[in-house]
Motif scaffolding. Structure first.
Motif: not given
Length: 259
Positions: A206-212
């Motif tokens: 899955i693509s990197p979490h937007p909270d990173l």
């Protein structure tokens, strides 16, 4: 109270560990040293290889006596962390128990924040005066024993984020001073971050979490990165609810004075 360990002592004397503890450490070693599917966090692989990490094993994440044991080990680590190396982190493994066998990532998320909140009652130090007590303030970060920490959580329930999967509930606790040291060389740290992001895209399905995000940025909240869900959702507010006894008393006195 059992001690915290370093890699050398665990490699040379496995008899000091119980069966589940030995298995957890072996699985961690295999994951972070995998040459084919490289673990995304490069400083973590360096910290492991250089024996800068320290390890703790906790019997029951739902038991207050076990959490008291964790708090004691955490306190001890806070006292010695600066002697263990510039890539220092405390790696904490929790024993799998029947109650958590069917946990979802959201269940583990609630447990993670309960653990961080609960151990604060055993913290003898006050919350640092330069760190806000409101997690919605972008300068907030988790503090224990007077030190500032970045928290990372991995669980057995993550399926899409392999970077957040581990067969046992696991915390990687990194002092803020370690991260500050890493950031001193801006050119090198920038290159490493780009490589971490590249590896992350290969490591997870899955693509990197937007909270990173990056510490210090206006739109960054550290607590959101401590526990990343297995999708792109996020809690609406920070679930942390615990401060040390001294801090609670100080807040109570402050509120009374304001009445």
């Amino acid at each position: 109270m059992k001690l915290i360990y370093d890699k050398i002592s665990l490699d040379k004397n496995e008899a000091i560990l119980g069966d589940w503890e030995r298995k957890a450490f072996h699985l961690f070693s295999e994951k972070i040293q995998n040459k084919e599917l490289k673990f995304p966090c490069i400083p973590a692989t360096q910290g492991f290889a250089m024996n800068h990490f320290r390890y703790a094993f906790i019997d029951d994440p739902l038991d207050m006596n076990s959490l008291s044991d964790f708090a004691g080990k955490f306190t001890y680590y806070s006292e010695i962390s600066k002697t263990t190396g510039t890539y220092s982190s405390l790696i904490v493994f929790f024993k799998n128990i029947p109650e958590t066998e069917r946990y979802t990532p959201e269940n583990y998320e609630a447990l993670f924040w309960k653990i961080l909140s609960s151990i604060k009652q055993f913290d003898e130090e006050q919350w640092p005066i330069d760190i806000p007590t409101d997690p919605e303030n972008k300068l907030w970060e988790y503090c224990f024993a007077g030190e500032k920490y970045f928290m990372y959580c991995a669980t057995p329930s993550h399926r899409h984020r392999n970077s957040r999967f581990f067969p046992y509930l696991m915390l990687a606790i990194t002092p803020r001073w370690v991260l500050n040291e890493f950031e001193k060389n801006k050119i090198l740290s920038s290159k490493v971050k780009k490589e971490i992001r590249r590896r992350l895209n290969q490591y997870d399905t899955i693509s990197p979490h937007p909270d990173l995000n990056q510490y210090g940025k206006e739109d960054n909240y550290e607590w959101k990165q401590y526990f990343l869900r297995d999708d792109h959702s996020s809690p609406k507010s920070c679930p942390f609810s615990g401060y040390g006894k001294n801090d609670i008393n100080s807040e109570s006195k402050k509120n009374k004075n304001n009445l």
